[in-house]
Design an enzyme around this catalytic site. Structure first.
Site, PDB file in Angstrom:
ATOM      1  N   LYS A 108      -3.026   0.661  -2.613  1.00 18.40           N
ATOM      2  CA  LYS A 108      -4.360   0.680  -3.219  1.00 18.40           C
ATOM      3  C   LYS A 108      -4.593   2.001  -3.936  1.00 18.40           C
ATOM      4  O   LYS A 108      -5.403   2.082  -4.838  1.00 18.40           O
ATOM      5  CB  LYS A 108      -5.431   0.581  -2.122  1.00 18.40           C
ATOM      6  CG  LYS A 108      -5.474  -0.699  -1.335  1.00 18.40           C
ATOM      7  CD  LYS A 108      -6.577  -0.560  -0.263  1.00 18.40           C
ATOM      8  CE  LYS A 108      -6.373  -1.508   0.892  1.00 18.40           C
ATOM      9  NZ  LYS A 108      -7.217  -1.185   2.040  1.00 18.40           N
ATOM     10  N   LYS A 120       6.004   1.132  -1.380  1.00 18.52           N
ATOM     11  CA  LYS A 120       5.114  -0.035  -1.216  1.00 18.52           C
ATOM     12  C   LYS A 120       4.000   0.022  -2.266  1.00 18.52           C
ATOM     13  O   LYS A 120       3.556   1.104  -2.648  1.00 18.52           O
ATOM     14  CB  LYS A 120       4.538  -0.102   0.204  1.00 18.52           C
ATOM     15  CG  LYS A 120       3.341   0.773   0.449  1.00 18.52           C
ATOM     16  CD  LYS A 120       2.563   0.383   1.702  1.00 18.52           C
ATOM     17  CE  LYS A 120       1.347   1.324   1.748  1.00 18.52           C
ATOM     18  NZ  LYS A 120       0.427   1.179   2.810  1.00 18.52           N
ATOM     19  N   LYS A 165      -0.793  10.535   5.163  1.00 11.62           N
ATOM     20  CA  LYS A 165      -2.197  10.737   4.751  1.00 11.62           C
ATOM     21  C   LYS A 165      -2.607  12.189   4.943  1.00 11.62           C
ATOM     22  O   LYS A 165      -3.379  12.731   4.157  1.00 11.62           O
ATOM     23  CB  LYS A 165      -3.136   9.809   5.534  1.00 11.62           C
ATOM     24  CG  LYS A 165      -3.069   8.376   5.041  1.00 11.62           C
ATOM     25  CD  LYS A 165      -4.235   7.566   5.564  1.00 11.62           C
ATOM     26  CE  LYS A 165      -4.144   6.124   5.122  1.00 11.62           C
ATOM     27  NZ  LYS A 165      -5.128   5.261   5.768  1.00 11.62           N
TER      28      LYS A 165
HETATM   29  P1  TYM Z   1      -4.887  -1.836   4.967  1.00  8.33           P
HETATM   30  O1  TYM Z   1      -6.327  -1.987   4.627  1.00  8.33           O
HETATM   31  O2  TYM Z   1      -4.192  -0.608   4.497  1.00  8.33           O
HETATM   32  O3  TYM Z   1      -4.055  -3.055   4.442  1.00  8.33           O
HETATM   33  C1  TYM Z   1      -4.448  -4.385   4.710  1.00  8.33           C
HETATM   34  C2  TYM Z   1      -3.254  -5.270   4.955  1.00  8.33           C
HETATM   35  O4  TYM Z   1      -2.416  -5.322   3.790  1.00  8.33           O
HETATM   36  C3  TYM Z   1      -1.070  -5.057   4.181  1.00  8.33           C
HETATM   37  N1  TYM Z   1      -0.378  -4.405   3.046  1.00  8.33           N
HETATM   38  C4  TYM Z   1       0.728  -4.869   2.462  1.00  8.33           C
HETATM   39  N2  TYM Z   1       1.490  -5.960   2.698  1.00  8.33           N
HETATM   40  C5  TYM Z   1       2.558  -6.155   1.885  1.00  8.33           C
HETATM   41  N3  TYM Z   1       2.891  -5.333   0.868  1.00  8.33           N
HETATM   42  C6  TYM Z   1       2.170  -4.230   0.604  1.00  8.33           C
HETATM   43  N4  TYM Z   1       2.509  -3.435  -0.416  1.00  8.33           N
HETATM   44  C7  TYM Z   1       1.021  -3.961   1.412  1.00  8.33           C
HETATM   45  N5  TYM Z   1       0.083  -2.982   1.413  1.00  8.33           N
HETATM   46  C8  TYM Z   1      -0.763  -3.264   2.424  1.00  8.33           C
HETATM   47  C9  TYM Z   1      -1.198  -4.156   5.402  1.00  8.33           C
HETATM   48  O5  TYM Z   1      -0.025  -4.142   6.176  1.00  8.33           O
HETATM   49  C10 TYM Z   1      -2.356  -4.785   6.114  1.00  8.33           C
HETATM   50  O6  TYM Z   1      -1.936  -5.926   6.844  1.00  8.33           O
HETATM   51  N6  TYM Z   1      -5.081  -0.297   9.687  1.00  8.33           N
HETATM   52  C11 TYM Z   1      -5.145  -1.475   8.842  1.00  8.33           C
HETATM   53  C12 TYM Z   1      -6.442  -2.253   9.017  1.00  8.33           C
HETATM   54  C13 TYM Z   1      -6.760  -2.574  10.420  1.00  8.33           C
HETATM   55  C14 TYM Z   1      -6.120  -3.566  11.219  1.00  8.33           C
HETATM   56  C15 TYM Z   1      -6.779  -3.510  12.469  1.00  8.33           C
HETATM   57  C16 TYM Z   1      -5.091  -4.473  10.980  1.00  8.33           C
HETATM   58  C17 TYM Z   1      -7.736  -2.003  11.166  1.00  8.33           C
HETATM   59  N7  TYM Z   1      -7.732  -2.561  12.388  1.00  8.33           N
HETATM   60  C18 TYM Z   1      -6.400  -4.372  13.520  1.00  8.33           C
HETATM   61  C19 TYM Z   1      -4.719  -5.328  12.032  1.00  8.33           C
HETATM   62  C20 TYM Z   1      -5.354  -5.252  13.276  1.00  8.33           C
HETATM   63  C21 TYM Z   1      -5.048  -1.054   7.400  1.00  8.33           C
HETATM   64  O7  TYM Z   1      -5.393   0.058   7.060  1.00  8.33           O
HETATM   65  O8  TYM Z   1      -4.686  -1.998   6.534  1.00  8.33           O
END
Ligand code: TYM
Length: 332
Positions: free
Chosen positions: A199, A196, A114
């Site tokens: 978004k 991967k 990032k």
């Molecule tokens: P975020 O918002 O980037 O993504 C949300 C969830 O989607 C999963 N993910 C994927 N899984 C499979 N294939 C993919 N291509 C893919 N892209 C995204 C991510 O692994 C995630 O589970 N930091 C976290 C949000 C967060 C969080 C937390 C998660 C904040 N606090 C506490 C767990 C516990 C995040 O940015 O996810």
């Protein structure tokens, strides 16, 4: 509650969610929600580590709650809330900062990625992101954290921070474990399955968004890259494109990967890709309709957020007050 183990997860309300987020996170939450005491947050404080347009962030935050519910997360069973509504997240993150080393944060791959992508705004929050995530999880004494593969490193650091604090003082935090799907923890980009699905992908044909209409979904799958040969088998090392599509199909059609392979034995790639697109579009249509319906009932959604934040704050407050005592903050 009910003696069930605690499960915690969150998603950032940034951009539109992809089917990667659905498969890696939400589809797994759906399976787990009956067996655990679940907290599912909307991580708006994480979202501002990258510049957001305020009005868009506000509307995406509410849309995320509507999406959770439209996908089938049950508000009667799960606590859903917005991270910034519970001040304990920021408060615990501050304390945990003093138990985290700068070098550890500099090594995080997502931070490095990032920072490279947003070179004009490498702010402290971007670097501190995993500490806030550790605070999220540890406040609720969560035993399990269902996330996709890209969050593995962040989860490891949350465990390290918890153990470090517990060792210095006395057992305070439950040391959380990640729950990663065997198949589906990393959905690949449709144009380059080695990456991967994201978004914020550069090539919009590589990501299928939960908000995409049927024609768009089917067009994106028709254009998905496949591999040499013509067999439709699950073999991620040699057939990453086909294996990725089989994974998506299995989740959206509610089948195992083996059943998916059988469905397509002897069929061609064209027919296969169309069927994957149709399975995804068939699932998304009712979710989109339900999300729109829920968004027209703001009072209902606000009610869930209000009671969610109250319940979350009670649980989080208990942990925070223990931490404050242990580190020596004077209490009246
Ligand atoms: P975020 O918002 O980037 O993504 C949300 C969830 O989607 C999963 N993910 C994927 N899984 C499979 N294939 C993919 N291509 C893919 N892209 C995204 C991510 O692994 C995630 O589970 N930091 C976290 C949000 C967060 C969080 C937390 C998660 C904040 N606090 C506490 C767990 C516990 C995040 O940015 O996810």
């Amino acid at each position: 509650m009910d003696g069930k183990k605690v499960l915690y997860s969150a998603i950032q309300p940034t951009n539109n969610l992809t089917i990667g987020n659905y498969v890696g996170a939400i589809s797994n939450w759906l399976k787990l929600q009956n067996d655990y005491d679940c907290f599912f947050a909307i991580a708006d404080m994480h979202a501002i580590t990258v510049r957001q347009e305020p009005a868009a962030l506000r509307s995406k935050t509410l849309a995320m709650l509507a999406l959770y519910i439209a996908c089938g997360i049950d508000p009667a069973k799960c606590c859903m809330y917005i991270q910034s509504h519970v001040p304990a997240h920021a408060e615990l993150a501050w304390v945990l900062n003093t138990f985290t080393y700068v070098g550890e944060m500099e090594r995080m791959t997502q931070y490095k990625d990032k920072a490279a992508r947003h070179a004009e705004n490498v702010n402290m929050g971007l670097m501190d992101y995993p500490v806030l995530m550790a605070a999220d999880i540890l406040l609720y004494q969560a035993q399990f954290v269902p996330v996709g593969e890209d969050q593995r490193q962040h989860l490891e650091i949350a465990r390290d921070i918890a153990q470090r604090f517990n060792n210095i003082y006395s057992p305070t935090f439950t040391v959380p474990e990640g729950l990663f799907l065997k198949v589906g923890a990393k959905i690949g980009d449709l144009q380059d399955p080695s990456k991967k699905m994201s978004k914020s992908a550069e090539n919009p044909n590589g990501s299928v968004f939960l908000s995409d209409d049927r024609d768009t979904v089917i067009r994106k799958f028709r254009r998905a890259v496949t591999d040499s040969g013509s067999e439709i088998v699950f073999d991620p090392a040699n057939k990453p494109g086909v294996s990725n599509l089989l994974t998506v199909y299995s989740v959206f059609a509610g089948k195992t990967v083996e059943e998916a392979e059988r469905d397509f034995a002897g069929k061609g790639y064209g027919e296969f890709k169309l069927a994957v697109g149709e399975a995804v579009a068939d699932r998304l249509a009712p979710v989109q309709a339900e999300q729109a319906r829920l968004l027209s009932d703001r009072e209902y959604l606000n009610g869930i957020l209000k009671s969610g934040a109250e319940r979350a704050a009670r649980t989080a407050g208990r942990t925070l007050s223990k931490v404050y005592k242990k580190v020596g903050f004077y209490q009246i």
